[in-house]
Design a protein around this motif. Structure first.
Motif, PDB file in Angstrom:
ATOM      1  N   ASN A 263       0.745  -1.373   0.050  1.00 49.70           N
ATOM      2  CA  ASN A 263      -0.239  -0.015  -0.049  1.00 49.70           C
ATOM      3  C   ASN A 263       0.781   1.251  -0.019  1.00 49.70           C
ATOM      4  O   ASN A 263       1.826   1.504   1.111  1.00 49.70           O
ATOM      5  N   GLU A 265      -0.905   4.171  -0.657  1.00 53.91           N
ATOM      6  CA  GLU A 265      -1.946   5.241  -0.849  1.00 53.91           C
ATOM      7  C   GLU A 265      -2.338   5.569   0.814  1.00 53.91           C
ATOM      8  O   GLU A 265      -2.462   4.693   1.352  1.00 53.91           O
ATOM      9  N   VAL A 266      -2.529   6.796   1.108  1.00 55.52           N
ATOM     10  CA  VAL A 266      -2.817   7.232   2.465  1.00 55.52           C
ATOM     11  C   VAL A 266      -4.091   6.427   2.928  1.00 55.52           C
ATOM     12  O   VAL A 266      -5.123   6.990   1.949  1.00 55.52           O
ATOM     13  N   GLN A 267      -4.505   5.617   3.550  1.00 59.03           N
ATOM     14  CA  GLN A 267      -5.691   5.112   3.823  1.00 59.03           C
ATOM     15  C   GLN A 267      -6.350   5.746   5.127  1.00 59.03           C
ATOM     16  O   GLN A 267      -6.061   5.806   6.320  1.00 59.03           O
ATOM     17  N   SER A 268      -7.562   6.556   4.996  1.00 60.55           N
ATOM     18  CA  SER A 268      -8.006   7.372   5.909  1.00 60.55           C
ATOM     19  C   SER A 268      -9.370   6.607   6.566  1.00 60.55           C
ATOM     20  O   SER A 268      -9.967   7.575   7.226  1.00 60.55           O
ATOM     21  N   ASP A 269      -9.712   5.713   5.756  1.00 60.58           N
ATOM     22  CA  ASP A 269     -11.042   5.191   6.432  1.00 60.58           C
ATOM     23  C   ASP A 269     -11.109   4.930   7.784  1.00 60.58           C
ATOM     24  O   ASP A 269     -10.470   4.012   8.210  1.00 60.58           O
ATOM     25  N   GLU A 271     -13.049   3.173   9.600  1.00 63.40           N
ATOM     26  CA  GLU A 271     -13.539   1.932   9.898  1.00 63.40           C
ATOM     27  C   GLU A 271     -12.282   0.815   9.965  1.00 63.40           C
ATOM     28  O   GLU A 271     -12.356  -0.139  10.503  1.00 63.40           O
ATOM     29  N   GLY A 272     -11.082   1.207   9.262  1.00 63.19           N
ATOM     30  CA  GLY A 272      -9.930   0.385   9.400  1.00 63.19           C
ATOM     31  C   GLY A 272      -9.791  -0.148   7.988  1.00 63.19           C
ATOM     32  O   GLY A 272     -10.664   0.161   7.053  1.00 63.19           O
ATOM     33  N   LEU A 273      -8.713  -0.910   7.927  1.00 59.48           N
ATOM     34  CA  LEU A 273      -8.252  -1.526   6.416  1.00 59.48           C
ATOM     35  C   LEU A 273      -8.902  -3.214   6.940  1.00 59.48           C
ATOM     36  O   LEU A 273      -8.026  -3.775   7.647  1.00 59.48           O
ATOM     37  N   LEU A 274      -9.727  -3.517   5.953  1.00 57.58           N
ATOM     38  CA  LEU A 274     -10.234  -4.737   6.143  1.00 57.58           C
ATOM     39  C   LEU A 274      -9.632  -5.916   5.261  1.00 57.58           C
ATOM     40  O   LEU A 274      -9.560  -5.610   3.986  1.00 57.58           O
ATOM     41  N   ILE A 275      -8.878  -6.850   5.848  1.00 61.57           N
ATOM     42  CA  ILE A 275      -8.417  -8.189   5.131  1.00 61.57           C
ATOM     43  C   ILE A 275      -9.452  -9.245   5.050  1.00 61.57           C
ATOM     44  O   ILE A 275      -9.758  -9.548   6.032  1.00 61.57           O
ATOM     45  N   PRO A 276      -9.328  -9.780   3.822  1.00 56.63           N
ATOM     46  CA  PRO A 276     -10.719 -10.936   3.674  1.00 56.63           C
ATOM     47  C   PRO A 276     -10.336 -11.866   4.323  1.00 56.63           C
ATOM     48  O   PRO A 276      -9.076 -12.361   4.276  1.00 56.63           O
ATOM     49  N   THR A 277     -10.928 -12.580   5.074  1.00 58.45           N
ATOM     50  CA  THR A 277     -10.592 -13.581   5.952  1.00 58.45           C
ATOM     51  C   THR A 277     -10.273 -14.759   4.647  1.00 58.45           C
ATOM     52  O   THR A 277      -9.105 -15.413   4.933  1.00 58.45           O
TER      53      THR A 277
END
Lengths: 354, 354, 354, 354
Positions: A263, A265-269, A271-277
């Motif tokens: 990554n 890109e600055v991730q500003s969500d 909710e967090g960064l979701l990694i799929p199970t």
């Protein structure tokens, strides 16, 4: 001293009048020769609790107008490229971690973040002997102004991904950083190189920089499109330079066990960064995730200049819009904010001599 | 079955008549479509205690004419690239070391070394599902025949050197392996890229593949020439693809503390490889030395084919001389041995259909 | 200011009287609390063209007696461990290479090499905020004085070797550096761990630090002995901490293809370091060679102190001889030079309070 | 052939009667000497869509009772450790990625996953020459049965974290895998080593294996507790061996920029794995995340046995409960499912001779 910056965080940008910065013994004062506004200037202005009256801008070529008492390698009149990351090298963190975070997360980024930036009549650069590089003869101003953030950031994506000869790579997002990630991936020896974007001006340049297939995210989930184009096989590397946190999920879904998602890109969500199970193999599929701010410092600039001088890369092709004079920083900033369809990167020239 | 090989080690090459090889369940029998003689065929013939009547040749594109009972992915008629290194993948060494040496030093190299080679009416390839790759549409035969040794060896030099963006690199020797080391270094993002050689045909191609400066060793010590061209600074990486053990000393003298000297030339000087005391920083200058036989196997071939297909590299430019038919292997071998000034690499075509 | 050093290079050591060093803004003046002479002090005295009247000594715990104007983290009275390597961190080389060689080969080593050392009434340490660490409560003085060279050097051997769980390792030479290489190898998870030496006092401690087999070089070629003990199999890693250039040849002969030979002994044989042709697989056996000066700096010291505090390692067991007072530096030096059978490491205490 | 397994996925376990497995030429049939049930057997039984009538169990020491025609190194009567991961080594993925996923995600795990497991009268092991290791003299059965999953998995956590000398590490979860991650971290040279758990039997053993501080998650957020104990500083490495996806968030919050979060726990939360925005530095803090299934194969087993033989580690201390005979697999399984307070790991002995 006049500068363009954040007046009221989240709300208002505009012009401020501030004192000329005071120099420490290793610092220098520069006047801009050319600068580029950056998407992160827009973020700083509207998305984070920035310091009020903070002058924006961290992509610059500048001319030295004053040096501190201990500066050795630069003198008044020198024209230099200033990287976005100008760390305090006398920091313990440099001894065993990334200089970008010397002194704490992102503390290597001074201009427009820790201190006033370059959209001003003049600006301070800390520890100039360690942090800037003279623009060599043979490097165009339009290329030099881009090395310190766009090139070093995009290339860092390819570095963090540790691309191997023949790796299949997907770069999500082909704004200027993504385009440099494409170029950097090709320059690490990628084989298949998917680029995700839709604006024609970016698509064309992505191909010129080495993309082998371009994917429009509007045509369906990126991972599905990539897998289809790749004969059903997952790929080796994904570099995220756009698309937000959703790109992380797509990335994990398309990368093979043992592959890497990077990554830049600055991730500003919030909710967090979701990694799929399942996409991550229940967290046990050896899919690596790492993201990072670009490397800075003088030596890095020198290395990138060598690559430009030897013809490995020409970042100047990304300049699509040109402005002139300090006052034009405002329009250039708004252009960056509004991102019209034909924009890749605007430049503001300050200098008749350049 | 007729083949060209070593009759009497150190003395005599010529034609032999042998039984068609017996296949194991995972093996296949191939007829050559095109082959290239290699400098190491010359070494095998004249410099080492080879097995008498060993058929030479380990760079080939072949057509499958028979497969073992357990072969799954290939069938009679398939045209495939055969790498020089075709290891026994069911070897414990693969579990924690280089496949090139699975089963012992160099034991991954079967053709012409562990078994009879490809300069014959037909030749056996062990474990074909794991070791060869179909030549994809769009890859010229002249490129395909070079991936299995010249490309993978030269590129391995750049891999072992772990070249970083902007590294200054010197490749000593620009025969076909050195030329691919030059190309591989450029494809890892080298900045300055010095190439050492003198024959015009090689010099020209070195530049085309990415060399930025060409040095003639006849003009004085290489290290001195490189340092002079590099502003007095030592460089980051040296890759040795020619010049013998003397190149190792030069390499250490021109590489910086913390830099790397990579060897991809078989060094046969019985005196050993001499690392200079001062040039190595008394053995404590963090100058790394590593050398290695090329990676093989099917996946590697696939990765290199991807790079050719996507236009990253065109090795076929190295083919300077063309021969036709099995009998021509003899002349092609002598040409490789005598290395006329205008030679880079000869090819022998066996096949009207190719 | 009185100190013990090189009077006439190659010939004579003795006492000198010099001015108290002048401090820069980041420097500090220390008085020794305890010091150890080092084999490299002996080398500096007799084997290299040292600066006349250079004071020796680079292993010290000292007490701060004066600080420069910009020093932030230390004050008069602080008791600190001083590493042998105290680099100039504001050096471009730190940005992309080993700090040990920042500014040039070995330039990170200041004490006794670039400047006067610690066998004196007082000594200067450059950039003290970046280079020294307070001795934590719970760390014995005898351990603290060894972290800055013996521990960091020996452990660096294990680091450079990149030992993996279960690796078979041979450490050649079990003086204090070799003993710390043994301990460091065990602390990286080595399996079989051969140590080469003969003096009982060292042999005993080698076993305590984790050696599983001890080999006496007087009983025949080391490589042969190791292979015999290892069931005929070559091993993964060799670390050279003694035995001179001959150890390099032995190392290559006993290490497997893909293995690593690390050198942490200063090799001064003017003939060079000879790598065996066959033992290296004709330079193509993927046997890596690297050697390097120890890491220094404050963070490294802190990390090693953490290991001592948590009981991972106790280097103080290596102290076999004790001296008291500045004048005793002379006898301690001669002891180090003459290396009696029962010596591992002598210490000189300066301080009644310690 | 009788075995204990999943009768109805998600619902019912019990005894099945199946045909004795058919062997391929490289396979062998084993009878159990001792086995351990594993938490992942419980998952397989109740949490995933397992194959009905699949026999459970993948931690075993077995005695060879029949070998395929091509087996070379083992014969009837040999007592061997069987790893949880027994890959198909003739798989292309082995050529450039993790053997654990050769053939696809987790496809290296055969026993109880791809095929019937070891809780049976007998069980098949594929490619025995490549996948199992004889239990050496001097290794206790209770240790040997744990190398193939608990030891290799816990140690893999320390490997993936790439722990450096003196690193501060936190292991979350100190069941048997977490305990081995603690031991593995100490064996890589960790400094401070925080262990998170509460059951006294585990806490005590964590300290014995090298934990320096034990934290009870019931006392508040783990990250807060660790930071407090570490003087407010973030740490270098977090290894997750328990606590579910919440541990990932805690991990990112406590690790420094440039640090590493490793996951060795199967994460099955259908919501995904949430990385915190700020804790990850907006995805740009160079905090690496990687998780992976344990390495298997014969060479790995040999390396771990060497470590046990040389006294680096004694996993047998984790055995808290003992059972006897095939029928006891049922009770042992339920014990593992119900995890009473005093349980670390149960063993089932099959063999009077062992």
């Amino acid at each position: 001293m006049k500068g363009f910056g954040v007046i009221k965080p989240f709300e208002q940008v505009g012009w401020v009048d501030k004192e000329v910065p005071v120099l420490g013994p290793y610092d220098a004062l520069l006047e801009p020769v050319a600068i580029c506004p950056c998407t992160s200037d827009v973020h700083t202005a509207y998305d984070i609790p920035a310091t009020p009256n903070r002058i924006l801008g961290h992509e610059a070529v500048g001319r030295v107008i004053k040096v501190g008492s201990e500066v050795k390698d630069f003198k008044v009149g020198d024209v230099v490229a200033v990287p976005a990351v100008t760390p305090k090298w006398r920091s313990l963190d440099v001894q065993d971690s990334y200089h970008q975070h010397a002194g704490g997360l992102f503390q290597g980024m001074q201009l427009s973040s820790g201190e006033d930036g370059c959209m001003a009549e003049c600006f301070k650069v800390n520890d100039i002997d360690m942090n800037v590089a003279k623009v060599p003869d043979g490097v165009a101003l339009e290329a030099a102004v881009l090395v310190g953030d766009m090139v070093t950031t995009g290339f860092h994506g390819a570095e963090l991904a540790d691309i191997k000869f023949g790796d299949s790579v997907c770069v999500i997002g082909i704004g200027p950083v993504g385009l440099m990630a494409v170029a950097g991936s090709a320059l690490r020896g990628a084989g298949k190189l998917f680029a995700v974007g839709s604006r024609p001006v970016c698509v064309e340049l992505a191909k010129e920089y080495g993309a082998t297939d371009v994917i429009d995210y509007k045509n369906g989930p990126i991972a599905e499109q990539v897998l289809k184009l790749n004969g059903g096989h997952q790929i080796d590397v994904v570099i995220i330079a756009g698309g937000g946190t959703g790109s992380i999920e797509e990335g994990f879904n398309m990368v093979r066990p043992g592959g890497t998602v990077v990554n830049i890109e600055v991730q500003s969500d919030p909710e967090g960064l979701l990694i799929p199970t399942f996409g991550s193999g229940f967290g046990c599929g050896h899919k690596k995730f790492i993201g990072g701010l670009c490397p800075g410092g003088r030596r890095r600039m020198g290395r990138l200049f060598d690559m430009i001088l030897e013809g490995r890369i020409d970042p100047s092709k990304m300049i699509t819009h040109k402005f002139y004079g300090l006052d034009a920083c405002e329009d250039a900033f708004y252009l960056m904010r509004d991102k019209p369809k034909d924009l890749i990167k605007p430049i503001v020239y300050f200098d008749k001599k350049a």
